[in-house]
Design a protein around this motif. Structure first.
Motif, PDB file in Angstrom:
ATOM      1  N   GLN A 173      83.448  23.148 136.096  1.00  0.00           N
ATOM      2  CA  GLN A 173      84.509  22.298 135.553  1.00  0.00           C
ATOM      3  C   GLN A 173      84.298  22.029 134.060  1.00  0.00           C
ATOM      4  O   GLN A 173      85.257  21.988 133.290  1.00  0.00           O
ATOM      5  CB  GLN A 173      84.557  20.991 136.343  1.00  0.00           C
ATOM      6  N   TYR A 178      85.254  25.188 132.210  1.00  0.00           N
ATOM      7  CA  TYR A 178      86.718  25.267 132.183  1.00  0.00           C
ATOM      8  C   TYR A 178      87.277  24.327 131.107  1.00  0.00           C
ATOM      9  O   TYR A 178      88.143  24.717 130.314  1.00  0.00           O
ATOM     10  CB  TYR A 178      87.283  24.898 133.555  1.00  0.00           C
ATOM     11  N   PHE A 221      89.549  25.491 127.743  1.00  0.00           N
ATOM     12  CA  PHE A 221      90.934  25.084 127.511  1.00  0.00           C
ATOM     13  C   PHE A 221      91.060  24.006 126.429  1.00  0.00           C
ATOM     14  O   PHE A 221      92.161  23.740 125.965  1.00  0.00           O
ATOM     15  CB  PHE A 221      91.563  24.623 128.829  1.00  0.00           C
ATOM     16  N   ASN A 275     103.313  35.511 132.809  1.00  0.00           N
ATOM     17  CA  ASN A 275     101.936  35.105 132.551  1.00  0.00           C
ATOM     18  C   ASN A 275     101.312  35.928 131.425  1.00  0.00           C
ATOM     19  O   ASN A 275     100.194  36.425 131.540  1.00  0.00           O
ATOM     20  CB  ASN A 275     101.072  35.220 133.821  1.00  0.00           C
ATOM     21  N   TYR A 292      97.478  33.062 123.433  1.00  0.00           N
ATOM     22  CA  TYR A 292      96.319  32.176 123.329  1.00  0.00           C
ATOM     23  C   TYR A 292      95.670  32.371 121.967  1.00  0.00           C
ATOM     24  O   TYR A 292      95.279  33.484 121.613  1.00  0.00           O
ATOM     25  CB  TYR A 292      95.292  32.483 124.415  1.00  0.00           C
ATOM     26  N   ASN A 331      94.532  36.861 127.650  1.00  0.00           N
ATOM     27  CA  ASN A 331      95.213  36.538 128.904  1.00  0.00           C
ATOM     28  C   ASN A 331      94.336  36.857 130.109  1.00  0.00           C
ATOM     29  O   ASN A 331      94.280  36.086 131.071  1.00  0.00           O
ATOM     30  CB  ASN A 331      96.532  37.311 128.996  1.00  0.00           C
ATOM     31  N   MET A 353      91.457  34.145 130.211  1.00  0.00           N
ATOM     32  CA  MET A 353      91.881  32.787 130.576  1.00  0.00           C
ATOM     33  C   MET A 353      92.349  32.718 132.026  1.00  0.00           C
ATOM     34  O   MET A 353      92.219  31.684 132.680  1.00  0.00           O
ATOM     35  CB  MET A 353      92.982  32.315 129.629  1.00  0.00           C
ATOM     36  N   LYS A 354      92.888  33.811 132.527  1.00  0.00           N
ATOM     37  CA  LYS A 354      93.283  33.849 133.937  1.00  0.00           C
ATOM     38  C   LYS A 354      92.061  33.666 134.830  1.00  0.00           C
ATOM     39  O   LYS A 354      92.091  32.917 135.819  1.00  0.00           O
ATOM     40  CB  LYS A 354      93.971  35.171 134.241  1.00  0.00           C
ATOM     41  N   GLU A 374      90.663  30.109 134.612  1.00  0.00           N
ATOM     42  CA  GLU A 374      91.453  29.179 135.427  1.00  0.00           C
ATOM     43  C   GLU A 374      90.849  29.069 136.822  1.00  0.00           C
ATOM     44  O   GLU A 374      90.865  28.003 137.448  1.00  0.00           O
ATOM     45  CB  GLU A 374      92.897  29.674 135.507  1.00  0.00           C
ATOM     46  N   ARG A 429      88.064  26.356 138.328  1.00  0.00           N
ATOM     47  CA  ARG A 429      88.349  25.042 138.905  1.00  0.00           C
ATOM     48  C   ARG A 429      88.467  25.092 140.420  1.00  0.00           C
ATOM     49  O   ARG A 429      88.540  24.057 141.074  1.00  0.00           O
ATOM     50  CB  ARG A 429      89.658  24.492 138.322  1.00  0.00           C
ATOM     51  N   HIS A 430      88.495  26.299 140.975  1.00  0.00           N
ATOM     52  CA  HIS A 430      88.711  26.433 142.411  1.00  0.00           C
ATOM     53  C   HIS A 430      87.388  26.432 143.170  1.00  0.00           C
ATOM     54  O   HIS A 430      86.328  26.281 142.578  1.00  0.00           O
ATOM     55  CB  HIS A 430      89.522  27.691 142.692  1.00  0.00           C
ATOM     56  N   GLU A 449      88.165  21.692 144.297  1.00  0.00           N
ATOM     57  CA  GLU A 449      87.278  21.767 143.142  1.00  0.00           C
ATOM     58  C   GLU A 449      86.261  20.629 143.116  1.00  0.00           C
ATOM     59  O   GLU A 449      85.218  20.745 142.470  1.00  0.00           O
ATOM     60  CB  GLU A 449      88.076  21.785 141.840  1.00  0.00           C
TER      61      GLU A 449
END
Length: 775
Positions: A59, A62, A66, A84, A88, A110, A113-114, A117, A120-121, A258
C-alpha cells in the motif's frame, strides 16, 4: 573594513561557529518525529490518520507511485469500453533530482501503472514482479531511480510507517540478576580498556553494551511488524471499531481485501514470544502494552534496511541465520528460560515489509531466485526450527535470454508477473533521452521537426514492419501517401503517443473506436525488443550531430535522409525500405502547410459573408434578384456569381454537372436540417449550423491551398526572403516586403522557428517546388 556582527545578522555574543552549529541543530525537529511513540500515542495517531498509519509495504509503494505520477487529460476516444491509455507524467518519479534520469514513454507508463494498481489488491504477496526487456533499454536505470524515490518517500512523514519496539521494564519484572549482569559488562569493558587499549574501540564498547540498561531492555522487532499485529487477532477488529470513526476508510478497512492483512497476519516469532512471556508474568494486557512502542521504520538501501538489492556478482553469504548472543543472554536472564524466546532471524527479515530486488537473473541471482520460490508461494521462510513471515515486495530485472534460468520451475510461472520494458516507441520520449544526454541546446541546431524525425527513424527499426490491425483499420494506405509510409508506421507512432494526427480523415477517425485503439496498443507488447537500442540511438546521434552541426546554418531534413541512407549501407535491414522517402514526404507536406498558414490573411468577415450569401442564393432561380436572408445584401443570382464562390468552396476545375449536384446538396441540407431543425427548433444562428461550418471549413482550406500561387513564379519574392533583415531588403517593393515580413513573423510565432530557420525553410519550400509536388 571589518564589518560588525550586527550587520551580518549575528547576535553580538555569538561566534560564526556557534551560528553554524545552531543552523545544524534546526534539523533536530525532524529527528524528534523519529522518536518512538508509546502504544497509547500510536493508537492516538491511528485515530487521527488511520489511512496513513495502517499500511503495509504494498500500500505504501502504491501511494508513492500515484503521489509522484501526474495524470493528464487524454484525447484518446472512448466509446462503450475504456481504452485505459492514460497520459502519465512520470518526471517526478524518474527524472526530477536524478543524476541519471529515466524517461518512460506512454506505452510503458500505462503498462507499469496498471500493474502498480494491482498492489492494492489481495494476492500481491504471492508475486514477484519481473521487468524484462532487451539490452540497452534502461532497465537498471529505471529500477535504481524507482528504489531511490521510494527510499526517499518512505523516510518522509507522508510515507512513514511504524514498527514494533519492546522496552521491557527490568525492575517491573523483578530480576535483580539483570543489574548484576550490567555491572559485569561494565567491569569487562573497563578491564579491556586498561590492559588492551588497542583491542577495543567505541564500536566494540557499543556492541558489548547493546541494549544494556539498568532499568530497560530494548528489543526491536526483527521483521519490522506494524505494532497492530502484536494485538491478539481476536481483539483487533473490536479495538479498531472503537478507535476509528465511521467513515469511508473504516468501511474499506473492514470490507476490502487490501486490508485483510490487518486481521489475518501474525506477529513475528520473537514478538509473539515476548508478548506471551510478558502476559504470563504480568497477567495484564495493559501492562504488556505499556512496554510496547512504535518507532518509524527507517529505510536505507546502502545499509540493507528495508531495501536490499543484489547484483549477479554478489556472492551469497554462507550463513543466512542472524543472532545476537549478547541480547539473547540478557533475554534468557530476564525471563529465566533459555527456550522461551529465540532472538534469531534470516536476512529476509531485514527487508520484511520492505523491498527485495534482484538486478538480472543470472549467476548468483539465479540461486536467490530459486530460494524465493517457496517464500513467494507461502510467504514463510524456515529459520532453524522457526517459521519466519516474509511479506516483501519482490522486484527483479531480466534480459529475454535469461528466462531459461527459471524454466526448471514451471510451478514458479504463475507467481511471476512480467512487465515489459522495450526500447522507446514514443517520439517525444526519444527526443527527451537525446536532449538529456547532449543538452537541450542541441535542438537549436535543427530546423523544427528534424530532430523529431531522427527519433522516428530510430523507432521505425523497433516496430513490426507489417501490422494487420493497422491495415484492417485504414484499408488502403495509399490514400495517406502524402503523410505516411506504406506500412503505416508513422501513423502508429502517433497513436502510441496518444495523439491521432490532424491529417487523419474523418471516416478513419470515427472508425478508431476504443476497442480498435486497445488492439493497436496491445500490439506494442510484441514490439521494441529489436532494432536500434537506446545506446545505439545515442551513439548514432552523436555521429550525426558532429557531422552536420554548424554555426551558420541549421540541420535540414535532406541532410538527415542522406546520413541514414549511408548508414543503411552498414546496418542494412534495420530501417524499413521506403521509410526515409515517406518521412521526407511527410516533412515536405508539413512545412508546406506551415508556410501556407503563415502567408494566409484570414479575413473572417469576408468569408462568413460569402458563405451566408451562397446558402441564401441557392434557394433562388438563376437570373433572379433576391435579398440575402442573413446579410441583407441584394444578390444577382447568376452562374458567374455562384461560380465565383464555388471556386473557393469546392474546386476551380469542377464541371457544370458537378456544380449543380453541389448546389442541390447545399439546398437540401439547408431546408431539411439547418433551417427546419437547427434554426427553427433549436434556435441556432446560421453561423452555428452544421452546414455553415462545413462550407466555412472548405472555403478556408481552399484559400490556404492556393495561397502560394501568386509567389511561386516571383523571383523577387524568393530573393526578398533570402535578404530579409539585411540592408538589401529595403530595396524591394513595399508589397513584397510586407508579405515577407508577415510570412517570417508568422513562422516564428506559430511554429517556433528562429528567424534564420524561417528563412531557410521558406527558401526550401520554394526551391523544391513543394506547392507543385502536393497539388
Amino acid at each position: 573594513m571589518e564589518m560588525d556582527k550586527k550587520s551580518l545578522g549575528m547576535a553580538s555574543d555569538e561566534t560564526p561557529a556557534e551560528i553554524a552549529a545552531a543552523f545544524l541543530n534546526q534539523d533536530g525537529a525532524r529527528h524528534e518525529k523519529r522518536k518512538p511513540l508509546t502504544f497509547i500515542q500510536f493508537l492516538d495517531l491511528i485515530e487521527k490518520q488511520p489511512a496513513r498509519v495502517i499500511r503495509n509495504i504494498f500500500q505504501v509503494f502504491y501511494d508513492m507511485m500515484f503521489s509522484h505520477v501526474k495524470v493528464a487529460n487524454s484525447d484518446v476516444p472512448d466509446d462503450s469500453g475504456e481504452v485505459n491509455f492514460t497520459y502519465y507524467d512520470c518526471s517526478k518519479l524518474f527524472v526530477e533530482g536524478s543524476e541519471n534520469p529515466y524517461f518512460a514513454d506512454r506505452l510503458f507508463a500505462n503498462r507499469m501503472m496498471k500493474h502498480m494498481e494491482g498492489l492494492r489488491h489481495g494476492a500481491q504477496q504471492n508475486r514477484i514482479y519481473i521487468f524484462h526487456g532487451p539490452h540497452g533499454c534502461g532497465k537498471s536505470t529505471f529500477l535504481n531511480n524507482l528504489l531511490k524515490r521510494f527510499e526517499s518517500y518512505a523516510n518522509t512523514e507522508e510515507g512513514m510507517r511504524y514498527e514494533a519496539l519492546w522496552r521491557i521494564d527490568v525492575n517491573r519484572l523483578g530480576q535483580p540478576g539483570m543489574t548484576e549482569r550490567t555491572s559485569s559488562i561494565d567491569r569487562l569493558v573497563h578491564i579491556l580498556e586498561r590492559h588492551y587499549p588497542d583491542l577495543i574501540d567505541q564500536t566494540v564498547e557499543d556492541e558489548l553494551n547493546h541494549g544494556v540498561d539498568k532499568a530497560c531492555l530494548e528489543i526491536p522487532c526483527i521483521s519490522h511488524d506494524n505494532p497492530l499485529l502484536i494485538i491478539p487477532k481476536h481483539l483487533r477488529r473490536g479495538m479498531l471499531d472503537k478507535l476509528i470513526r465511521n467513515d469511508e476508510f473504516k468501511w474499506r478497512l473492514f470490507t476490502e481485501k487490501e486490508y485483510e492483512w490487518v486481521f489475518s497476519q501474525e506477529a513475528c516469532t520473537v514478538c509473539s514470544s515476548i508478548y506471551q512471556a510478558l502476559f504470563e508474568r504480568l497477567g495484564s494486557i495493559e501492562e504488556v502494552f505499556n512496554m510496547l512502542y512504535a518507532r518509524p521504520y527507517f529505510f536505507s538501501r546502502r545499509m540493507g534496511k528495508g531495501i536490499s538489492v543484489f547484483n549477479p556478482g554478489d556472492k551469497p553469504l554462507k550463513n543466512n541465520v542472524i543472532t545476537n548472543p549478547m541480547l539473547q543472554t540478557r533475554i534468557n536472564n530476564l525471563f529465566r528460560d533459555s527456550n522461551l524466546i529465540h532472538y534469531v532471524y534470516s536476512r529476509f527479515a531485514k527487508t520484511n515489509n520492505g523491498v527485495y530486488a534482484l538486478m538480472d537473473i543470472k549467476s548468483h541471482n539465479v540461486e536467490r531466485m530459486v530460494e524465493l520460490h517457496n517464500i513467494i508461494s507461502e510467504a514463510i521462510h524456515k529459520v532453524e526450527d522457526l517459521e519466519e513471515n516474509v511479506n516483501s515486495l519482490f522486484l527483479a530485472l531480466m534480459n529475454p535470454e535469461d528466462k531459461k534460468n527459471i524454466r526448471e520451475f514451471p510451478s514458479f510461472s504463475d507467481r511471476i508477473q512480467y512487465i515489459n520494458i522495450p526500447y522507446v516507441l514514443d517520439v517525444e520520449t526519444e527526443v527527451k533521452v537525446l536532449t538529456n544526454i547532449f543538452g537541450r541546446h542541441v535542438m537549436d541546431s535543427f530546423l523544427p521537426m528534424v530532430m523529431e524525425n531522427f527519433a522516428r527513424v530510430m523507432i521505425s527499426s523497433r516496430l513490426k514492419e507489417k501490422s494487420d490491425v493497422m491495415l484492417e483499420w485504414i484499408g488502403d494506405p495509399a490514400k495517406y501517401r502524402r503523410y505516411c509510409d506504406a506500412n503505416l508506421m508513422l501513423l502508429k507512432m502517433e497513436i502510441y503517443s496518444g495523439a491521432p494526427p490532424q491529417w487523419l480523415q474523418d471516416d478513419d477517425r470515427k472508425a478508431l473506436t476504443a476497442k480498435l485503439w486497445r488492439r493497436i496498443i496491445e500490439e506494442s507488447n510484441t514490439e521494441g525488443s529489436s532494432g536500434f537500442s537506446g545506446r545505439d540511438s545515442i551513439r548514432i546521434f552523436d555521429q550525426f550531430y558532429s557531422m552536420h552541426a554548424k554555426e551558420d546554418s541549421l540541420i535540414t531534413m535532406p541532410e538527415l535522409c542522406r546520413f541514414f541512407r549511408n548508414l543503411m549501407k552498414e546496418r542494412a535491414g534495420l530501417i524499413p525500405a521506403g521509410f526515409l522517402e515517406s518521412l521526407l514526404r511527410m516533412y515536405d507536406y508539413n512545412v508546406l502547410q506551415q508556410v501556407k498558414e503563415s502567408l494566409y490573411y484570414y479575413n473572417e468577415d469576408r468569408i462568413a459573408l460569402d458563405v451566408k450569401n451562397y446558402i441564401s442564393a441557392v434557394n433562388f432561380e438563376i437570373g433572379s434578384t433576391a435579398k440575402c436572408l442573413f446579410t441583407g445584401e441584394v444578390l444577382d443570382i447568376t452562374n458567374a456569381y455562384l461560380e465565383s464562390i464555388e471556386n473557393r468552396l469546392f474546386a476551380a476545375n469542377a464541371d457544370q454537372q458537378r456544380r449543380e449536384i453541389m448546389r442541390i446538396d447545399v439546398l437540401k441540407e439547408y431546408t431539411t436540417n439547418a433551417l427546419s431543425v437547427e434554426m427553427m427548433v433549436e434556435g441556432k444562428d446560421i453561423t452555428d449550423t452544421r452546414l455553415f461550418n462545413s462550407l466555412h471549413e472548405r472555403y478556408v482550406h481552399n484559400l490556404k491551398k492556393r495561397v502560394l500561387e501568386p509567389f511561386l513564379e516571383n523571383e523577387n519574392f524568393r530573393s526578398a526572403i533570402k535578404d530579409y533583415d539585411t540592408e538589401g531588403f529595403k530595396t524591394y517593393d513595399k508589397r513584397i516586403r510586407s508579405d515577407v515580413e508577415f510570412l517570417i513573423n508568422n513562422m516564428m510565432v506559430k511554429f517556433n522557428y528562429t528567424e534564420q530557420g524561417a528563412n531557410e525553410v521558406c527558401i526550401y519550400v520554394i526551391d523544391s517546388n513543394l506547392a507543385g509536388k502536393f497539388i
